[in-house]
Design a protein around this motif. Structure first.
Motif, short mmCIF file in Angstrom:
data_model
loop_
_atom_site.label_atom_id
_atom_site.label_comp_id
_atom_site.label_asym_id
_atom_site.label_seq_id
_atom_site.Cartn_x
_atom_site.Cartn_y
_atom_site.Cartn_z
N LEU A 159 0.83 -1.22 0.06
CA LEU A 159 0.20 0.12 0.02
C LEU A 159 0.96 1.46 0.10
CD1 LEU A 159 -3.55 -0.11 -0.02
CD2 LEU A 159 -2.88 0.39 2.41
N GLY A 160 2.04 1.18 0.56
CA GLY A 160 2.58 1.94 0.79
C GLY A 160 3.76 2.48 -0.08
N ALA A 161 4.05 1.42 -1.29
CA ALA A 161 5.12 1.47 -1.99
C ALA A 161 3.99 1.93 -3.52
CB ALA A 161 5.43 -0.07 -2.91
N GLU A 162 3.24 1.85 -2.93
CA GLU A 162 2.10 2.47 -4.20
C GLU A 162 1.69 4.14 -4.28
OE1 GLU A 162 0.55 1.56 -7.57
OE2 GLU A 162 2.66 0.44 -6.82
N LEU A 163 1.66 4.05 -2.51
CA LEU A 163 1.04 5.30 -2.29
C LEU A 163 2.11 6.64 -2.30
CD1 LEU A 163 -1.08 6.28 -0.87
CD2 LEU A 163 -0.20 6.92 1.47
N VAL A 164 3.38 5.95 -2.77
CA VAL A 164 4.85 6.89 -2.72
C VAL A 164 5.06 7.06 -4.58
CG1 VAL A 164 5.72 7.05 -0.29
CG2 VAL A 164 6.25 5.30 -1.76
N SER A 165 4.19 5.67 -5.05
CA SER A 165 4.99 5.19 -6.32
C SER A 165 5.44 6.93 -7.25
CB SER A 165 3.64 4.87 -7.48
OG SER A 165 2.88 5.64 -7.45
N PRO A 189 14.95 4.07 2.45
CA PRO A 189 16.12 4.61 0.84
C PRO A 189 15.22 4.48 0.24
CG PRO A 189 17.01 2.46 2.25
CD PRO A 189 15.97 2.26 2.85
N VAL A 190 13.93 4.06 0.39
CA VAL A 190 13.46 3.85 -1.30
C VAL A 190 12.78 5.27 -0.88
CG1 VAL A 190 10.95 2.73 -2.05
CG2 VAL A 190 12.56 1.25 -1.25
N VAL A 191 11.97 5.50 -0.04
CA VAL A 191 11.07 7.04 -0.11
C VAL A 191 12.00 8.32 -0.29
CG1 VAL A 191 10.07 8.26 2.14
CG2 VAL A 191 9.54 5.58 1.99
N HIS A 197 13.04 -13.85 7.69
CA HIS A 197 13.24 -14.61 7.87
C HIS A 197 13.92 -14.93 8.56
CE1 HIS A 197 11.87 -19.18 7.06
NE2 HIS A 197 13.20 -19.57 6.47
N GLY A 198 14.83 -14.45 8.86
CA GLY A 198 16.11 -14.73 9.90
C GLY A 198 15.88 -14.07 10.89
N THR A 199 15.88 -12.66 10.89
CA THR A 199 15.23 -11.85 11.91
C THR A 199 14.10 -11.42 12.54
OG1 THR A 199 16.09 -9.92 10.27
CG2 THR A 199 17.76 -10.96 12.27
N GLY A 200 13.52 -11.02 11.79
CA GLY A 200 11.59 -10.49 11.92
C GLY A 200 11.74 -9.55 10.89
N LEU A 201 10.45 -8.83 11.60
CA LEU A 201 9.43 -8.52 10.52
C LEU A 201 10.58 -7.00 11.20
CD1 LEU A 201 6.13 -9.47 10.95
CD2 LEU A 201 7.19 -9.37 8.71
N VAL A 202 11.01 -7.00 12.42
CA VAL A 202 11.87 -5.02 12.56
C VAL A 202 12.16 -5.23 11.02
CG1 VAL A 202 13.56 -5.94 13.90
CG2 VAL A 202 12.38 -4.19 14.20
N VAL A 203 12.95 -5.62 10.73
CA VAL A 203 13.69 -5.29 9.25
C VAL A 203 13.22 -4.03 8.24
CG1 VAL A 203 15.73 -6.25 10.43
CG2 VAL A 203 13.94 -7.04 8.21
N VAL A 204 12.16 -4.61 8.33
CA VAL A 204 10.99 -3.89 7.17
C VAL A 204 11.06 -2.41 6.42
CG1 VAL A 204 8.82 -4.14 5.56
CG2 VAL A 204 9.80 -6.05 6.80
N PRO A 205 10.79 -1.77 8.48
CA PRO A 205 11.29 -0.07 7.64
C PRO A 205 12.50 -0.01 7.33
CG PRO A 205 10.33 -0.87 9.51
CD PRO A 205 10.38 -2.30 9.53
N PHE A 206 13.37 -0.18 7.19
CA PHE A 206 15.34 -0.11 7.06
C PHE A 206 14.88 -0.10 5.67
CE2 PHE A 206 15.71 -1.09 11.65
CZ PHE A 206 15.79 0.10 12.41
N VAL A 207 14.31 -0.66 5.08
CA VAL A 207 14.18 -1.39 3.65
C VAL A 207 13.91 -0.14 2.41
CG1 VAL A 207 13.25 -2.34 1.90
CG2 VAL A 207 14.95 -3.31 2.86
N ALA A 208 12.27 0.20 3.46
CA ALA A 208 11.48 1.89 3.42
C ALA A 208 11.97 3.07 3.20
CB ALA A 208 10.30 0.71 3.30
N ALA A 239 14.82 8.04 -1.79
CA ALA A 239 14.86 8.47 -3.37
C ALA A 239 13.32 8.45 -4.06
CB ALA A 239 15.04 6.93 -3.78
N ARG A 240 12.37 8.32 -3.83
CA ARG A 240 11.22 8.64 -4.25
C ARG A 240 10.65 10.83 -4.03
NH1 ARG A 240 6.60 11.06 -2.86
NH2 ARG A 240 5.28 10.79 -4.08
N HIS A 241 11.22 10.50 -2.83
CA HIS A 241 11.19 12.00 -1.96
C HIS A 241 12.12 13.10 -3.46
CE1 HIS A 241 10.35 15.15 0.37
NE2 HIS A 241 11.98 15.96 0.11
N THR A 242 13.18 12.36 -3.45
CA THR A 242 14.17 13.14 -4.46
C THR A 242 14.31 13.03 -5.83
OG1 THR A 242 16.18 12.41 -2.70
CG2 THR A 242 16.72 12.95 -5.15
N PHE A 243 13.68 11.71 -6.10
CA PHE A 243 13.25 11.35 -7.84
C PHE A 243 11.65 12.84 -7.51
CE2 PHE A 243 11.44 9.81 -11.52
CZ PHE A 243 13.06 10.16 -11.70
#
Lengths: 445, 406
Positions: free
Chosen positions: A48-54, A211-213, A198-209, A215-219
Motif C-alpha cells: 500500500l505504501g509503495a503505491e502511495l509513494v509511487s 532508502p526507497v522513500v 526470515h532470519g531476524t523478524g519483521l522489525v527489519v522491514v522499515p529499514f528497506v522502506a 529516493a522517491r522524495h528526491t526523484f
C-alpha cells in the motif's frame, strides 16, 4: 456516435472478465495454503505504501516499488500460502488512495484484479524455479518471476488502455515495454528483504522502506525542478515571440523538426533532450537585437546586418555557458555550423547540423517580414541543393524522410496561422536569420 | 491506470553515466576484495576484507547535496564494521581505506583532505564506542540488542559529519538536504549489519547482504544525481537569462550578479530562510531582464518601474519563477505601501532587492563611493527605501571596512 457508446460497455465487459479471472485465481491459489496473518499484513502495508509513494513519470507511466513486497512475501512464506499472499499483496497495490478519493472505484477494481493476476502468475513461476533454500537460488528465481509479473501486467493493461483511448496497442507497447532490466533491482531487493525477515523478524522491514522513500522524495524534487527549468525556457521563447511576432512558433517548430531528425538518426534520449534545449535556445541572442531591425521589411544596411548577425555570437556565448550544452553551442550560428566549414565535420557532434537544417527549413516554410513562405517542394529542393556544402546531407535526408512519413506539409498554403500584414512581404527571396548565408552564397555564384 | 515496470532508470538519461560508474566502482571493489581475501587471508577474515572494500567503495559513492558539496556513503558500511570488529581493527580499516582514497579526497576536498581523514577516523571510533556502550547498557542478545546499538552508532556518525561540516564552514547539513541522504545510508547500513549478525544460523546472508542492501542505496544515489544535474542546468539557465541585459548593453557588466550577491548577504542578516534566499537570489539575478522586451531604442531611458513590470510580466507564468516574479513586481512599491496581495516575506525581499540594486547603480561596484551612495539612499523621498534594509546594508559595509560616511 455508435463507437463512443459501445466503448464503455466493452470496457465494463473487459473489467468484469479480469475481475472474475482474479477471483478464480485467488480461489485456486488458496488451496496451496493460507499465509500467516502477521507476515501478510506487514507486506500488504508495504505494498500500500509503495503505491502511495509511487512517482508519476513525465510520459504518464508510474514507477513504484511494488515488486519489493511481492517478492519479499514469496521468500518469507516459502510454499505455505505464497501464491495467495503474493497475489493479494500485489492486488492491494491496486488500492491507490487518490483514485478512491476521486471515486474511481472501477479503476481501483481493475488495478487490483490485474495486479492480483500478475502476482499469482509470478508466484507460480517463483515456486517452479525457486526450489531449494539457498539465498542465491531465491535471488535468481526472482528474475523470471518478476518478468512473469510484468508480462501479465502489461498484457492485461494494454487492452484496457486501447479500449479507453481508442489508440492502437503498438504505441502503448512501445512505452510500456516489459522487457526492461529496471525491474531487477526491486525484485532482488525484495528477495533480500524476505530472507532477512526470515532470519531476524519483521522489525527489519522499515529499514528497506527508508532508502526507497528518500529516493522517491528526491526523484519528485527532480521532476519539479525539471518542470521549473522547462518553465524558464518557455520564458525565453515567449520573450522572443513578443519581440519578433513573425517568428511566433518558430522556436517550438525548430525543436519539433530537430526531434524528427534526431529520431531518424536514432539519437539516445539524453542527446534528444540536449538537442531540444539547444533548439529552444538557439535564437536567444535575438533578445538583444533592436526590435525595429528584426522586423524590418526592407534590405538591411551593412551596419544593421552586422548588428543582426551579432545575435549569433551572443547565442553561441550564452549556450556555451551552460555546461551540458557547451558541446553543441555552435548550433546557434549557421556560420560555425556550415557543413563544409570544418574538415572534421564527420566526427563532430551532429546536433548543431540538425538544428541548422531544422532552422533553415522552418525559415523557408514560414512567412517573414521580408518574404512570404515558400512551397514545401522548393524548400526540399533548396535543402538538397546545399546539402554537403551548407547543410549536413544526412540531416537533410532525415528531415525530408521524417516529414514525408508523417505526411506533414508546411510552407505556402499550409501555414499554421494566417498573419495580417500592413504591407504584404515580397513573394521571392530566401534571406533570413536561418538562411542568411544561403542568400549570400546565391549572389556570389 | 498504472504500470509497475516503468522505473525511473531509463536508458540514456542524464545522470546515468554517473550511476554506471558508481556500479562499476562498487562491483570492482567487491571483486577485488573477494579475490584478495581468497588469496591472502585465512577463512575467518574474508568478511572483514569485503567490508573494508565496501568502506573504500563508499568513499567513491557520493551523494551530491544542495550546496554543491557531497556526502560520501560512508555511514552505510561503517555499521557492519563497528558491529563486528574491535576498535583497533576499525581504526586500521578506516585509515587504510582513507589513504587509498586520498587521490579522490584530494580532488573533492583539496587542502581539507587531511582534516577529512581525521574526521572519518574520529567518526568511526566514536560510532564504535556508541555501539559498545549501548550493547553494554542493554545487555540482552539478538536483534533486540543490535538495533538500538546500531541506531546509536549511526546517530553518532551523523553527528561527527555535522560537526565536521561546521568546522569546515560549510552550509548547515540540514539546509543542504544532508539528513535525508544520511538516513538512507544509515538504514542500508543497519540491514547490512543485520545480514552479518553471527547469531542467525541457517539464514545468515553474510557479505552478500552488503551487495544486496546496497541496491536501494544506489537507487537513492541515482535520484540524487538526477536532481543535482537538473539543479545545475536550471541554475545556469537562470544565470544565462540574467546576462541578457548586459549583452544588450542595458546594464553595466556584472550588475545582476553583484546585486544578487549583495541581496543574499542582506537577506541572510535579516533572517530570511533558505527558500526565501533562493527566491530572492533568482529575483535579483533576473530583476532587469525585462529590458529585452522593451524597445531597446529607449531602453536606457526606461524607468525602473517600467523595467520591473516588464520583468514580472515575463516571469510570472513560469513554474518555479512565480515567487521571484512577485518580488520583482513589488520593487517599485514604497516600503510602507499597504499591499495586501503579497506575503510579508515577498515584500521584505522586494525592499532588499530595491536597496541592493540602487546601491549597486550608485557605486558601480566601487565601494569607495559607498558613503555618497548611502547618503543618497537615506535622503530619497517618499518612503522609497526601507530604513531597516539600509541599516543592514550599512552594517555589512562597516564590517567590510568600507568607510560609510561621517
Amino acid at each position: 456516435m455508435a463507437g463512443t457508446s459501445t466503448t464503455p460497455r466493452m470496457q465494463r465487459l473487459y473489467l468484469a472478465l479480469v475481475a472474475v479471472a482474479a477471483a478464480v485465481a485467488a480461489a485456486v491459489a488458496a488451496r496451496d495454503g493460507v499465509p500467516a496473518p502477521g507476515v501478510f499484513a506487514t507486506f500488504a502495508a508495504l505494498a500500500l505504501g509503495a503505491e502511495l509513494v509511487s512517482v508519476r513519470l513525465p510520459n504518464g507511466a508510474t514507477a513504484s516499488a511494488l515488486l519489493v513486497p511481492v517478492m519479499g512475501s514469496f521468500v518469507v512464506l516459502g510454499h505455505e500460502g505464497a501464491a495467495l499472499a503474493g497475489g493479494l499483496v500485489a492486488g492491494i497495490g491496486g488500492i491507490y488512495l487518490p483514485d478512491l478519493r476521486r471515486g474511481r472505484f472501477d479503476r481501483v477494481l481493475f488495478n487490483c484484479a490485474q495486479l492480483l493476476l500478475s502476482g499469482v502468475a509470478a508466484a507460480a513461476v517463483f515456486s517452479a524455479v525457486g526450489q531449494g533454500d539457498t539465498l542465491g537460488r531465491l535471488v535468481l528465481a526472482t528474475l523470471p518471476a518478476g518478468m512473469a509479473f510484468l508480462v501479465v501486467n502489461v498484457a492485461l493493461l494494454v487492452p484496457m488502455l486501447v479500449l479507453a483511448t481508442g489508440r492502437p496497442a503498438r504505441g502503448f507497447l512501445a512505452d510500456l515495454n516489459p522487457i526492461h532490466v529496471q525491474y531487477v533491482p526491486f525484485a532482488v531487493t525484495g528477495a533480500a528483504l524476505g530472507w532477512l525477515v526470515h532470519g531476524t523478524g519483521l522489525v527489519v522491514v522499515p529499514f528497506v522502506a527508508v532508502p526507497v522513500v528518500v529516493a522517491r522524495h528526491t526523484f519528485s524534487s527532480y521532476l519539479a525542478l525539471k518542470n521549473a527549468h522547462e518553465g524558464t525556457l518557455r520564458v525565453l521563447v515567449r520573450a522572443l515571440e513578443t519581440k519578433d511576432p513573425y517568428t511566433a512558433g518558430h522556436v517550438e517548430r525548430v525543436a519539433r523538426y530537430s526531434r524528427y531528425i534526431g529520431e531518424e538518426l536514432g539519437l539516445s534520449e539524453v542527446r534528444q533532450e540536449r538537442l531540444r534545449y539547444a533548439a529552444l535556445m538557439h535564437d536567444v541572442g535575438k533578445l538583444v537585437v533592436a526590435n525595429h531591425l528584426l522586423n524590418k521589411p526592407d534590405l538591411l544596411t551593412p551596419a544593421e546586418y552586422d548588428e543582426v548577425r551579432r545575435h549569433e555570437s551572443v547565442s553561441v556565448e550564452v549556450l556555451g555557458r551552460i555546461d551540458f550544452l557547451r558541446p553543441i553551442a555552435k548550433a546557434a550560428s549557421p556560420l560555425y555550423a556550415r557543413y563544409d566549414s570544418r574538415p572534421d565535420a564527420r566526427s563532430d557532434p551532429i546536433e548543431p547540423y540538425v538544428i541548422v537544417v531544422a532552422d533553415a527549413y522552418d525559415a523557408m516554410t514560414s512567412t517573414r517580414a521580408y518574404r512570404r513562405a515558400l512551397p514545401q517542394e522548393i524548400a526540399f529542393e533548396e535543402l538538397r541543393r546545399h546539402a554537403g556544402t551548407q547543410f549536413h546531407p544526412v540531416c537533410v535526408e532525415a528531415l525530408i524522410r521524417a516529414l514525408e512519413r508523417r505526411d506533414e506539409r508546411h510552407g505556402a498554403g499550409y501555414e499554421d496561422e494566417i498573419v495580417l500584414f500592413d504591407s504584404p512581404p515580397p513573394v521571392r527571396g530566401t534571406g533570413s536569420a536561418g538562411l542568411g548565408d544561403l542568400a549570400s552564397t546565391d549572389t556570389s555564384r | 491506470m498504472k504500470l509497475l515496470d516503468y522505473l525511473p532508470l531509463r536508458p540514456g538519461d542524464p545522470g546515468e553515466p554517473r550511476l554506471r560508474a558508481d556500479v562499476v566502482a562498487v562491483v570492482t571493489m567487491a571483486v577485488v576484495a573477494a579475490v584478495a581475501a581468497r588469496l591472502v587471508l585465512p577463512a575467518s577474515d574474508h568478511e572483514l576484507v569485503v567490508i573494508a572494500g565496501a568502506v573504500f567503495a563508499a568513499e567513491l559513492l557520493t551523494f551530491p547535496l544542495a550546496d554543491g558539496t557531497a556526502l560520501p556513503a560512508w555511514i552505510a558500511p561503517l555499521l557492519p564494521l563497528v558491529a563486528g570488529a574491535d576498535a583497533g581493527t576499525v581504526a586500521a580499516v578506516v585509515v587504510a581505506t582513507q589513504l587509498l582514497a586520498l587521490p579522490v579526497l584530494w580532488r573533492d576536498a583539496g587542502r581539507a583532505a587531511p582534516l577529512r581523514v581525521v574526521q572519518r577516523l574520529a567518526g568511526a571510533l566514536a560510532a564504535w564506542g556508541a555501539y559498545r556502550l549501548t550493547v553494554h547498557a542493554v545487555g540482552a542478545g539478538g536483534v533486540a540488542l543490535t538495533l538500538p546499538a546500531l541506531g546509536a552508532a549511526a546517530a553518532v556518525a551523523v553527528l561527527t559529519e555535522v560537526a565536521g561540516r561546521r568546522l569546515a564552514g560549510l552550509r548547515p547539513f540540514g539546509a543542504a538536504g544532508g539528513y535525508e541522504a544520511a538516513l538512507a545510508q544509515a538504514s542500508s547500513g543497519v540491514l547490512m549489519a543485520l545480514a552479518l549478525l553471527p547469531d542467525t544460523p541457517g539464514t545468515r546472508m553474510g557479505v552478500w547482504g552488503l551487495a544486496l542492501f546496497a541496491i536501494p542505496l544506489l537507487g537513492a544515489r541515482y535520484a540524487y544525481g538526477r536532481l543535482q544535474a537538473i539543479r545545475h542546468a536550471y541554475d545556469q539557465t537562470i544565470v544565462v537569462l540574467s546576462g541578457l541585459p548586459e549583452h544588450g548593453g542595458y546594464v553595466r557588466p556584472g550588475h545582476p550578479a553583484r546585486v544578487a550577491a549583495l541581496c543574499i548577504e542582506i537577506g541572510r542578516r535579516m533572517g530570511l530562510s533558505a527558500t526565501e534566499l533562493d527566491d530572492l537570489e533568482r529575483a535579483a539575478l533576473l530583476h532587469s531582464v525585462g529590458y529585452v522586451t522593451l524597445d531597446p531604442a529607449r531602453g536606457e531611458e526606461a524607468d525602473g518601474g517600467e523595467v520591473s513590470r516588464a520583468t514580472a510580466a515575463m516571469l510570472v507564468g513560469a513554474e518555479g519563477l512565480s515567487r521571484p516574479a512577485g518580488i520583482v513586481a513589488a520593487v517599485p512599491l514604497p516600503y510602507r505601501a499597504p499591499e495586501v496581495s503579497l506575503a510579508r516575506q515577498e515584500r521584505v525581499a522586494a525592499q532588499i532587492l530595491k536597496v541592493a540594486s540602487a546601491y549597486e547603480d550608485a557605486t558601480g561596484g566601487d565601494d569607495r563611493r559607498a558613503a555618497d551612495a548611502l547618503e543618497a539612499l537615506y535622503s530619497a523621498p517618499g518612503y522609497l527605501y526601507d530604513p531597516r534594509v539600509l541599516g543592514t546594508l550599512e552594517r555589512i559595509l562597516d564590517r567590510r571596512g568600507v568607510p560609510v560616511g561621517a
